[in-house]
Scaffold this motif. Structure first.
Motif, PDB file in Angstrom:
ATOM      1  N   THR A 123       0.780  -1.176   0.133  1.00 47.56           N
ATOM      2  CA  THR A 123      -0.105   0.068  -0.125  1.00 47.56           C
ATOM      3  C   THR A 123       0.977   1.264  -0.136  1.00 47.56           C
ATOM      4  O   THR A 123       2.157   1.276   0.319  1.00 47.56           O
ATOM      5  CB  THR A 123      -1.041   0.060   1.422  1.00 47.56           C
ATOM      6  OG1 THR A 123      -0.004   0.291   2.500  1.00 47.56           O
ATOM      7  CG2 THR A 123      -1.612  -1.178   1.562  1.00 47.56           C
ATOM      8  N   GLY A 124       0.399   2.515  -0.422  1.00 47.86           N
ATOM      9  CA  GLY A 124       0.983   3.713  -0.260  1.00 47.86           C
ATOM     10  C   GLY A 124       1.362   3.782   1.221  1.00 47.86           C
ATOM     11  O   GLY A 124       2.596   4.386   1.078  1.00 47.86           O
ATOM     12  N   ALA A 125       0.693   3.708   2.012  1.00 44.42           N
ATOM     13  CA  ALA A 125       1.234   3.963   3.640  1.00 44.42           C
ATOM     14  C   ALA A 125       2.263   3.154   3.836  1.00 44.42           C
ATOM     15  O   ALA A 125       3.447   3.412   4.364  1.00 44.42           O
ATOM     16  CB  ALA A 125       0.170   3.740   4.507  1.00 44.42           C
TER      17      ALA A 125
ATOM     18  N   VAL B  64       5.415   4.403   2.276  1.00 42.81           N
ATOM     19  CA  VAL B  64       6.015   5.991   3.098  1.00 42.81           C
ATOM     20  C   VAL B  64       6.740   5.318   4.397  1.00 42.81           C
ATOM     21  O   VAL B  64       7.944   5.752   4.802  1.00 42.81           O
ATOM     22  CB  VAL B  64       4.751   6.834   3.509  1.00 42.81           C
ATOM     23  CG1 VAL B  64       5.215   7.966   4.142  1.00 42.81           C
ATOM     24  CG2 VAL B  64       4.139   7.312   2.147  1.00 42.81           C
TER      25      VAL B  64
ATOM     26  N   PHE C   5      -0.789  14.502   2.570  1.00 46.46           N
ATOM     27  CA  PHE C   5      -1.214  13.250   2.841  1.00 46.46           C
ATOM     28  C   PHE C   5      -0.415  12.230   2.521  1.00 46.46           C
ATOM     29  O   PHE C   5       0.202  12.040   1.549  1.00 46.46           O
ATOM     30  CB  PHE C   5      -2.555  13.200   2.125  1.00 46.46           C
ATOM     31  CG  PHE C   5      -3.386  11.899   2.520  1.00 46.46           C
ATOM     32  CD1 PHE C   5      -4.096  11.982   3.938  1.00 46.46           C
ATOM     33  CD2 PHE C   5      -3.332  10.782   1.947  1.00 46.46           C
ATOM     34  CE1 PHE C   5      -4.585  10.642   4.385  1.00 46.46           C
ATOM     35  CE2 PHE C   5      -3.871   9.375   2.252  1.00 46.46           C
ATOM     36  CZ  PHE C   5      -4.447   9.447   3.601  1.00 46.46           C
ATOM     37  N   HIS C   6      -0.024  11.454   3.489  1.00 49.30           N
ATOM     38  CA  HIS C   6       0.720  10.523   3.448  1.00 49.30           C
ATOM     39  C   HIS C   6       0.568   8.902   3.733  1.00 49.30           C
ATOM     40  O   HIS C   6       1.043   8.109   3.513  1.00 49.30           O
ATOM     41  CB  HIS C   6       2.237  10.443   4.217  1.00 49.30           C
ATOM     42  CG  HIS C   6       2.831  11.690   3.482  1.00 49.30           C
ATOM     43  ND1 HIS C   6       3.374  12.011   2.315  1.00 49.30           N
ATOM     44  CD2 HIS C   6       2.931  13.060   3.941  1.00 49.30           C
ATOM     45  CE1 HIS C   6       3.897  13.281   2.086  1.00 49.30           C
ATOM     46  NE2 HIS C   6       3.587  13.896   3.340  1.00 49.30           N
ATOM     47  N   GLY C   7      -0.791   8.987   4.219  1.00 47.66           N
ATOM     48  CA  GLY C   7      -1.392   7.576   4.536  1.00 47.66           C
ATOM     49  C   GLY C   7      -1.914   7.586   5.890  1.00 47.66           C
ATOM     50  O   GLY C   7      -1.990   8.324   6.811  1.00 47.66           O
TER      51      GLY C   7
ATOM     52  N   GLU D  32       5.006  16.188  -1.409  1.00 45.92           N
ATOM     53  CA  GLU D  32       4.046  15.759  -2.576  1.00 45.92           C
ATOM     54  C   GLU D  32       4.455  16.621  -3.716  1.00 45.92           C
ATOM     55  O   GLU D  32       4.150  17.722  -3.520  1.00 45.92           O
ATOM     56  CB  GLU D  32       2.666  15.543  -2.196  1.00 45.92           C
ATOM     57  CG  GLU D  32       2.253  14.352  -1.328  1.00 45.92           C
ATOM     58  CD  GLU D  32       0.807  14.737  -0.797  1.00 45.92           C
ATOM     59  OE1 GLU D  32      -0.272  14.408  -1.348  1.00 45.92           O
ATOM     60  OE2 GLU D  32       0.683  15.492   0.371  1.00 45.92           O
TER      61      GLU D  32
ATOM     62  N   ASP E 285       6.840  12.082  -2.474  1.00 43.42           N
ATOM     63  CA  ASP E 285       5.747  11.121  -2.501  1.00 43.42           C
ATOM     64  C   ASP E 285       5.112  11.338  -3.838  1.00 43.42           C
ATOM     65  O   ASP E 285       4.055  12.162  -3.933  1.00 43.42           O
ATOM     66  CB  ASP E 285       5.103  11.309  -0.967  1.00 43.42           C
ATOM     67  CG  ASP E 285       3.707  10.477  -0.883  1.00 43.42           C
ATOM     68  OD1 ASP E 285       3.332   9.505  -1.827  1.00 43.42           O
ATOM     69  OD2 ASP E 285       3.192  10.373  -0.059  1.00 43.42           O
TER      70      ASP E 285
ATOM     71  N   ILE F  78       2.772   8.964  -4.781  1.00 40.87           N
ATOM     72  CA  ILE F  78       1.558   7.992  -4.630  1.00 40.87           C
ATOM     73  C   ILE F  78       0.444   8.348  -5.720  1.00 40.87           C
ATOM     74  O   ILE F  78      -0.015   7.484  -6.327  1.00 40.87           O
ATOM     75  CB  ILE F  78       1.406   7.654  -3.351  1.00 40.87           C
ATOM     76  CG1 ILE F  78       2.673   6.819  -2.718  1.00 40.87           C
ATOM     77  CG2 ILE F  78       0.129   6.900  -3.204  1.00 40.87           C
ATOM     78  CD1 ILE F  78       2.744   6.623  -1.226  1.00 40.87           C
ATOM     79  N   GLN F  79       0.149   9.645  -5.431  1.00 40.83           N
ATOM     80  CA  GLN F  79      -0.982  10.105  -6.280  1.00 40.83           C
ATOM     81  C   GLN F  79      -0.589  10.904  -7.744  1.00 40.83           C
ATOM     82  O   GLN F  79      -1.469  10.778  -8.488  1.00 40.83           O
ATOM     83  CB  GLN F  79      -1.873  11.354  -5.412  1.00 40.83           C
ATOM     84  CG  GLN F  79      -3.395  11.502  -5.984  1.00 40.83           C
ATOM     85  CD  GLN F  79      -4.133  12.034  -5.152  1.00 40.83           C
ATOM     86  OE1 GLN F  79      -5.420  12.364  -5.439  1.00 40.83           O
ATOM     87  NE2 GLN F  79      -3.886  11.479  -3.719  1.00 40.83           N
TER      88      GLN F  79
ATOM     89  N   LYS G  82      -0.718   3.276  -5.720  1.00 44.75           N
ATOM     90  CA  LYS G  82      -1.930   3.689  -6.698  1.00 44.75           C
ATOM     91  C   LYS G  82      -1.763   3.221  -7.974  1.00 44.75           C
ATOM     92  O   LYS G  82      -2.136   1.999  -8.346  1.00 44.75           O
ATOM     93  CB  LYS G  82      -2.344   5.103  -6.892  1.00 44.75           C
ATOM     94  CG  LYS G  82      -2.669   5.786  -5.510  1.00 44.75           C
ATOM     95  CD  LYS G  82      -3.310   6.996  -5.359  1.00 44.75           C
ATOM     96  CE  LYS G  82      -3.561   7.481  -4.041  1.00 44.75           C
ATOM     97  NZ  LYS G  82      -4.853   7.097  -3.504  1.00 44.75           N
TER      98      LYS G  82
ATOM     99  N   GLY H 155      -8.464  10.012   0.651  1.00 46.24           N
ATOM    100  CA  GLY H 155      -6.923   9.778   0.481  1.00 46.24           C
ATOM    101  C   GLY H 155      -6.212  10.335  -0.840  1.00 46.24           C
ATOM    102  O   GLY H 155      -6.750  10.847  -1.583  1.00 46.24           O
TER     103      GLY H 155
END
Ligand SMILES: Cc1ncc(COP(=O)(O)O)c(C=O)c1O
Length: 444
Positions: free
Chosen positions: A110-112, A115, A138-140, A206, A239, A241-242, A268, A444
Motif C-alpha cells: 500500500t501507499g502508506a 511511506v 497526505f501520506h497515509g 508531494e 511522495d 503516490i497520487q 496507486k 486519500g
C-alpha cells in the motif's frame, strides 16, 4: 428497497463508520472510464478509485497479463522463493526514475507502507531521526504516516500519540498567499527554533498535494529543497503516490522540476488496480538497512508485478504522458470557461491531467465553500458522474479520469459536471441514494 439502499444498510451494520464513503453507489463492474452500479446504472468515472486506474479499469493488456500470471503463480513471497517479475519491474522502475544516480526498488503493498519504508530507509541511511513534512500533505493512515500527514481531522485526532520528531511547514499555495519563499523561510525558522538540521533524516513532499487539494509545488521550490537537503545531508523523499504514472504528464511529477529525489514512494496507478507500492531510491541509500530489515509477506506479489509490468507497457504504447497533457489542457480550458460563468470557481489548477477547482464564496480565497463542494459531488453522482472532493477545507473538486478516457467520454463527463455544478449552485435537492456523506474528502 433498492439494491444500493439494501447494500448501504448492510454496510452500515457490518462495517465501521471510520471507513468513509463518498457515495452510496455500489459498484458492480467497470470498463476503462465507465462504471456500472448494482442497479445497472452507468457512471462516467472521473475518480479512477482515487487515481488508481490511470490506464483505465481492466485495460485489456493488464487483464491479459494478470490472467496469464494466474495460470502460473500467485504467491511465492519474495523473501522465500523469489521470482523474476519482481526483479523485472524493479529494473523497469529504476530505469524510469528521475536522475542519473543508480537506483534500487523495494515493493510493498500500500501507499502508506511505502511511506513507512521510505522513512525507515532514510533513518537507517542517515542515522538521524527527524522528518519534515508539509501542512495539508497526505501520506497515509498508518501510525507513522498520520504523523507525517499535515491534517488533524480526520486523520490524527484521537489516534495519538504521534511519531515524535515530525515537523510541519507550510506548503506553497499561491491561491492562499503562501509563496515558495514563505515555505523556505519556515524551514529556516524551524532549524533555528525547533530542530537541528543535523538531526533531520528527510524532507517528504508531494510534488502536487493530492488529498490536500491539488496544490502544485513550484519547480523552483522543489529545486531549492534539493539544494537545502544537499547542504544539510538531509534526504529528499518525493511522495509520488497520487502524482505518479503519467498523471501529471510525466512519469513522475518531480520530473517537471528536473530534481532527482533520494527516495520516491509510488503506489496507486502502478499496477492498474492490484495492490502494489514501492520505494524507488538511490542504490546506496536503499542498500543501507540490514538484511531482513525490509520486506512483507504479500509485498510485490507475482500478480501485482505482472500487472505493473503491463501498466508500464501500456504507458509507453499509448503514450500516456502526452495524452495526459492533452486531456489536462482540454479539461482545464473547459473549467476556465466555466469559471467565467460560475463565480464559485475560485481557481483552476492543472498539471497534466491532475486537475482541480477550488470552490469559494464571494470570490474570496479565504471563504472556502465546503457545503457547495459536497453538494456538487452528490449532484454529479445523481447525473451519472463520479468525482471526488479533497482539500484542507474540503472545498476542492479533483478530476482524476483515467488517462485512457476517450475524447467523447471526457466531454460527456464535463457536460455532466457543468450540469451538476449548476444544480448545486441553484440548490437542487439531492434526493436519492447518493448521500453517503463525506464527498470523497478524507478519501486519500
Ligand atoms: C500522496 C499519498 N501518499 C500516501 C497515500 C497513502 O496510500 P494508501 O492509501 O495506499 O495507503 C496516498 C493515498 O491517497 C497519497 O495520495
Amino acid at each position: 428497497m433498492s439494491k444500493n439502499a439494501d447494500l448501504h444498510k448492510r454496510r452500515i451494520a457490518a462495517i465501521p463508520r471510520g471507513v468513509g464513503n463518498s457515495l452510496a453507489v455500489y459498484a458492480e463492474r467497470a470498463q476503462n472510464a465507465e462504471l456500472w452500479d448494482v442497479e445497472g446504472r452507468r457512471y462516467v468515472d472521473f475518480a479512477s478509485g482515487i487515481a488508481v486506474v490511470n490506464t483505465g479499469h481492466l485495460h485489456p493488456q493488464v487483464k491479459a497479463a494478470m490472467a496469464a500470471q494466474l495460470e502460473k503463480l500467485t504467491h511465492g513471497c519474495f523473501q522465500v522463493t523469489p521470482y523474476e517479475s519482481y526483479i523485472a519491474l524493479a529494473e523497469a522502475l529504476n530505469a524510469r526514475a528521475p536522475g542519473p544516480t543508480p537506483k534500487k526498488t523495494i515493493f510493498l503493498s500500500t501507499g502508506a507502507e511505502a511511506v513507512e519504508n521510505a522513512i525507515k530507509i532514510a533513518r537507517y541511511a542517515t542515522r538521524r531521526s527527524a522528518v519534515i513534512a508539509f501542512t495539508g500533505g497526505f501520506h497515509g493512515r498508518t501510525l507513522a504516516c498520520i504523523a507525517l500527514t499535515g491534517k488533524v481531522q480526520p486523520y490524527k485526532a484521537g489516534f495519538g500519540p504521534m511519531l515524535p520528531e515530525v515537523f510541519h511547514v507550510p506548503f506553497p499555495m499561491a491561491f492562499h498567499g503562501v509563496t515558495a519563499a514563505d515555505s523556505l523561510a519556515a524551514i529556516d525558522n524551524l532549524f533555528k527554533a525547533d530542530v537541528d538540521p543535523a538531526r533531520v533524516a528527510a524532507i517528504i513532499i508531494e510534488p502536487v498535494q493530492g488529498e490536500g487539494g491539488f496544490y502544485i509545488a513550484p519547480p523552483e521550490f522543489l529545486r531549492s529543497l534539493r539544494t537545502l537537503c544537499d547542504k544539510h545531508g538531509i534526504l529528499l523523499i518525493a511522495d509520488e503516490i497520487q502524482t505518479g504514472f503519467s498523471r501529471t504528464g510525466k512519469t513522475f511529477a518531480i520530473e517537471h522540476a528536473g530534481v532527482e529525489p533520494d527516495l520516491m514512494t509510488v503506489a496507486k496507478s502502478i499496477a492498474g488496480g492490484v495492490p502494489l507500492s514501492a520505494v524507488i531510491g538511490k542504490a546506496e541509500i536503499m542498500d543501507a538497512p540490514v538484511v531482513g530489515g525490509l520486506g512483507g509477506t504479500f509485498a510485490g506479489s507475482p500478480l501485482a508485478c505482472a500487472a505493473g509490468l503491463a501498466v508500464l507497457e501500456v504507458i509507453d504504447r499509448e503514450n500516456l504522458n502526452q495524452r495526459s497533457e492533452q486531456l489536462g489542457a482540454k479539461l482545464a480550458s473547459r473549467l476556465r470557461q466555466m469559471q467565467a460563468k460560475f463565480p464559485s470557481i475560485g481557481e483552476v489548477r492543472a498539471l497534466g491531467m491532475m486537475v482541480a477547482i477550488e470552490l469559494v464564496k464571494n470570490r474570496r480565497a479565504d471563504s472556502p465553500d465546503a457545503d457547495l463542494t459536497k453538494a456538487v459531488v452528490q449532484a454529479a453522482a445523481k447525473r451519472g458522474l463520479v468525482i471526488l472532493a479533497c482539500g484542507m477545507y474540503g472545498n476542492v473538486i479533483r478530476f482524476l479520469a483515467p488517462l485512457t478516457i476517450s475524447d467523447p467520454l471526457l466531454k460527456e463527463g464535463m457536460n455532466l459536471f457543468e450540469q451538476a455544478l449548476a444544480d448545486a449552485v441553484q440548490g437542487v435537492p439531492n434526493v436519492g441514494l447518493q448521500g453517503a456523506g463525506d464527498a470523497g474528502r478524507g478519501a486519500g
